[in-house]
Every structure is written in structure tokens, then in C-alpha cells.
Design a protein around this motif. Structure first.
Motif, PDB file in Angstrom:
ATOM      1  N   ILE A 176       0.828  -1.200   0.000  1.00 48.07           N
ATOM      2  CA  ILE A 176       0.000   0.000   0.000  1.00 48.07           C
ATOM      3  C   ILE A 176       0.867   1.257   0.000  1.00 48.07           C
ATOM      4  O   ILE A 176       0.624   2.218  -0.742  1.00 48.07           O
ATOM      5  CB  ILE A 176      -0.951   0.003   1.220  1.00 48.07           C
ATOM      6  N   ALA A 177       1.919   1.250   0.828  1.00 51.72           N
ATOM      7  CA  ALA A 177       2.807   2.414   0.880  1.00 51.72           C
ATOM      8  C   ALA A 177       3.518   2.633  -0.449  1.00 51.72           C
ATOM      9  O   ALA A 177       3.742   3.780  -0.867  1.00 51.72           O
ATOM     10  CB  ALA A 177       3.824   2.237   2.004  1.00 51.72           C
ATOM     11  N   ALA A 178       3.858   1.542  -1.145  1.00 50.39           N
ATOM     12  CA  ALA A 178       4.573   1.653  -2.423  1.00 50.39           C
ATOM     13  C   ALA A 178       3.687   2.187  -3.537  1.00 50.39           C
ATOM     14  O   ALA A 178       4.192   2.669  -4.561  1.00 50.39           O
ATOM     15  CB  ALA A 178       5.151   0.292  -2.818  1.00 50.39           C
ATOM     16  N   MET A 179       2.373   2.112  -3.364  1.00 49.95           N
ATOM     17  CA  MET A 179       1.465   2.530  -4.428  1.00 49.95           C
ATOM     18  C   MET A 179       1.532   4.026  -4.711  1.00 49.95           C
ATOM     19  O   MET A 179       1.300   4.455  -5.843  1.00 49.95           O
ATOM     20  CB  MET A 179       0.025   2.132  -4.086  1.00 49.95           C
ATOM     21  N   LYS A 180       1.878   4.831  -3.719  1.00 41.73           N
ATOM     22  CA  LYS A 180       1.926   6.277  -3.915  1.00 41.73           C
ATOM     23  C   LYS A 180       2.887   6.636  -5.050  1.00 41.73           C
ATOM     24  O   LYS A 180       2.533   7.379  -5.978  1.00 41.73           O
ATOM     25  CB  LYS A 180       2.330   6.970  -2.620  1.00 41.73           C
ATOM     26  N   GLU A 181       4.099   6.093  -4.989  1.00 39.13           N
ATOM     27  CA  GLU A 181       5.083   6.365  -6.044  1.00 39.13           C
ATOM     28  C   GLU A 181       4.628   5.785  -7.378  1.00 39.13           C
ATOM     29  O   GLU A 181       4.811   6.410  -8.435  1.00 39.13           O
ATOM     30  CB  GLU A 181       6.442   5.782  -5.662  1.00 39.13           C
ATOM     31  N   VAL A 182       4.038   4.585  -7.340  1.00 31.12           N
ATOM     32  CA  VAL A 182       3.579   3.937  -8.568  1.00 31.12           C
ATOM     33  C   VAL A 182       2.532   4.785  -9.283  1.00 31.12           C
ATOM     34  O   VAL A 182       2.570   4.950 -10.508  1.00 31.12           O
ATOM     35  CB  VAL A 182       3.015   2.535  -8.233  1.00 31.12           C
ATOM     36  N   VAL A 183       1.600   5.355  -8.517  1.00 28.33           N
ATOM     37  CA  VAL A 183       0.558   6.202  -9.098  1.00 28.33           C
ATOM     38  C   VAL A 183       1.161   7.490  -9.651  1.00 28.33           C
ATOM     39  O   VAL A 183       0.870   7.905 -10.778  1.00 28.33           O
ATOM     40  CB  VAL A 183      -0.529   6.518  -8.046  1.00 28.33           C
ATOM     41  N   GLU A 184       2.006   8.132  -8.867  1.00 31.18           N
ATOM     42  CA  GLU A 184       2.602   9.406  -9.277  1.00 31.18           C
ATOM     43  C   GLU A 184       3.422   9.254 -10.554  1.00 31.18           C
ATOM     44  O   GLU A 184       3.304  10.046 -11.491  1.00 31.18           O
ATOM     45  CB  GLU A 184       3.484   9.959  -8.158  1.00 31.18           C
ATOM     46  N   ARG A 185       4.261   8.206 -10.612  1.00 33.76           N
ATOM     47  CA  ARG A 185       5.150   8.047 -11.764  1.00 33.76           C
ATOM     48  C   ARG A 185       4.446   7.414 -12.954  1.00 33.76           C
ATOM     49  O   ARG A 185       4.959   7.427 -14.062  1.00 33.76           O
ATOM     50  CB  ARG A 185       6.379   7.220 -11.364  1.00 33.76           C
TER      51      ARG A 185
END
Length: 306
Positions: free
Chosen positions: A47-56
């Protein structure tokens, strides 16, 4: 409903979710897959890793199937290391094969996806791309259904076209039901038992029981080392292990085959994502230690080579 397992996360409020666009339907589907794979403890990291995945990835709207793309890529970043693998759906999205994302995807991610998937970025209308793909035509799926001895109804064509071989297995009654009943309905009964935990580098044997049972905690005895079994079909000096639980989808080489560094040995399926297992160096395949459709554990030996 009392007979069925209700995932605990489906009845809880998580403060992590607002910071990562994970719809409820996708949430429980993915946590159930992680539960089946035995790596649910990494849920918070994904879940925490999703932030970067969405942004990039260009901030694509997080509804099906894009929410699944985000989850798959975040899962890959946690399990294999940041940006070591590309989820095919996520990669095609950033390359433009599903249309233009609201914000342009990160240039490094576009380049990475292009290299991993061997596809060039595109601005072409996705409908025009799909129209050229014979495997997405109605005629193609009518033939597949007929070859499988299935009726080519509109519903069956839709199921086969949307779900590919999993759809065919479903229509033939060969797909797993994935229904949890009985003692698994709360998840609590499975927790009882003896566990070994590590605290500050020291191992302890811990009993877990329901109710007011007398719980004993003692220092665990050191494990006795045992020799690993040697596969009957030979073994090479270089071992290739799984980096995640999953299923063996395709095996692309055989013992005795020469292979170059980076070439695919087999493909696993995990979390609805294809995981390439590649050769770490030039050499010859000495053994294949799994079969197609096998379920494999994290760090399980898959193949060896010389």
C-alpha cells in the motif's frame, strides 16, 4: 453468511488507504491473493509503495483495471525491489496503449517499460490498436470455443475474450472456486498453535491459544542443519530460486539447452502478474525442478544451470 470467511480487512478502517487509491473491491481481492500466497504481512508495504507507482504512472483513474495495475506494480516493487520488474498492464498504460494518462508518466518509467515489454510508446487510438489484433476478434474466440468443445454464445465469447485461458477453464468447470468456508470463516482458529518468533536476534518458542489458556514462552532450541535434497535429474552449480510465491505458467527451456544471460527460463504467475525467471549468466540448463501448473513457495528452487 456466517458459513463464509469475511476477510478482517474488509471490516476495518485503514489510515493508509486514503494515501493510496485502492478501491474496496480491489483491496479484498488482492489481500486474499496475498493470504493464499503466504505473504500478507507485506500488505502495508505494498500500500505504501502505491503512492510512487501512481505518481510516476501518470495518475490514471484508479478503477478496474487500473487499480489492479497499480497494485501489481507496487507488489512487484516490494517483492523484487523497486523497479526491477514491470507489471504488463501498468507498463502498457504508461506507454499509451490504453490511451493518454491525465498526466504524462515519468520518462524513466516509460523507458523502463519499453525495454521490459519490448514495446514503443504510442499515441495511437487504443481502439485502432485493438482492431488490428486478431486475438481480440470475435472470430478468433469463436474458433477457440469451438476447439474446446464449448458453445459460442455471446456470454461465452465475452468470458473467453476477457479472461483468456482462465475464462476457458471457468467455462469447462475446471477453474478453482476459491470459496472459504468452515473454520476459516473468522481466521482465528488458524492462529492457535506453536510458533517461533525472533526478538532482538534471539529465537523464542511461543504458544498461541484461544481464551484464557496458560501460555508458555521459552527460548527455542537451535535448529539442526540437514542436507538439502538433490534433484533426481541432476543439478548444476548455479541455482535459480523463486522470489515470490506463485504458480508455474510456462517453462521455456529444457535440461541441456544453452542459454544467454537475461534469457527467460520460465514464467511464473503471481497476483495476476507474469514474473519472468531469467538466466543470471550464460550457460547450460542442468535441471528444471518444477512442472507447469506447480504452486511454488518464496525462495523455492526452480532450476539449476552450469
Amino acid at each position: 453468511l456466517s458459513e463464509y470467511m469475511i476477510p478482517p480487512e474488509a471490516t476495518q478502517v485503514s489510515p493508509l488507504i486514503p494515501f493510496s487509491p485502492m478501491p474496496g473491491g480491489a483491496l479484498t481481492a488482492n489481500t486474499q491473493m496475498m493470504r493464499d500466497s503466504g505473504d500478507l504481512e507485506k500488505f502495508d508495504q505494498v500500500i505504501a509503495a502505491m503512492k510512487e507507482v501512481v505518481e510516476r504512472g501518470g495518475y490514471g483513474t484508479s478503477v478496474t483495471p487500473v487499480s489492479q495495475f497499480y497494485w501489481q506494480q507496487a507488489y512487484a516493487n516490494v517483492m523484487f525491489g523497486p523497479w526491477k520488474q514491470i507489471a504488463p498492464g501498468y507498463g502498457r498504460m504508461v506507454l499509451g496503449y490504453f490511451g493518454k494518462t491525465p498526466v504524462k508518466a515519468d520518462d524513466e518509467i516509460i523507458k523502463f517499460a519499453s525495454e521490459k515489454l519490448d514495446l514503443e510508446p504510442t499515441t495511437e487510438n487504443p481502439l485502432d490498436i485493438a482492431d488490428r489484433d486478431e486475438n481480440k476478434s470475435i472470430d478468433h474466440w469463436i474458433k477457440v470455443l469451438e476447439d474446446e468443445g464449448l458453445e459460442a454464445t455471446d456470454e461465452n465469447i465475452f468470458i473467453a475474450g476477457a479472461c483468456d485461458q482462465k475464462g476457458i477453464a471457468f467455462l469447462k468447470g475446471e477453474g478453482p472456486l476459491m470459496i472459504r468456508k468452515g473454520k476459516n470463516n473468522s481466521g482465528e482458529a488458524e492462529m492457535a498453535g506453536n510458533y517461533t518468533v525472533v526478538v532482538d536476534g534471539k529465537k523464542y518458542s511461543v504458544q498461541v491459544a484461544e481464551g484464557d489458556a496458560d501460555i508458555q514462552v521459552s527460548e527455542a532450541a537451535p535448529a539442526i542443519a540437514t542436507a538439502a535434497p538433490v534433484p533426481a535429474n541432476g543439478v548444476g552449480g548455479v541455482e535459480i530460486h523463486s522470489q515470490t510465491p506463485g504458480n508455474v505458467w510456462k517453462i521455456l527451456v529444457s535440461p541441456g539447452d544453452s542459454i544467454k544471460e537475461g534469457e527467460k527460463i520460465m514464467i511464473l504467475e503471481a497476483m495476476k502478474m507474469e514474473i519472468d525467471i531469467t538466466a543470471p549468466k550464460d550457460g547450460v540448463i542442468a535441471s528444471i525442478n518444477v512442472n507447469v501448473n506447480d504452486t511454488v513457495a518464496d525462495a523455492q528452487l526452480l532450476a539449476t544451470m552450469e
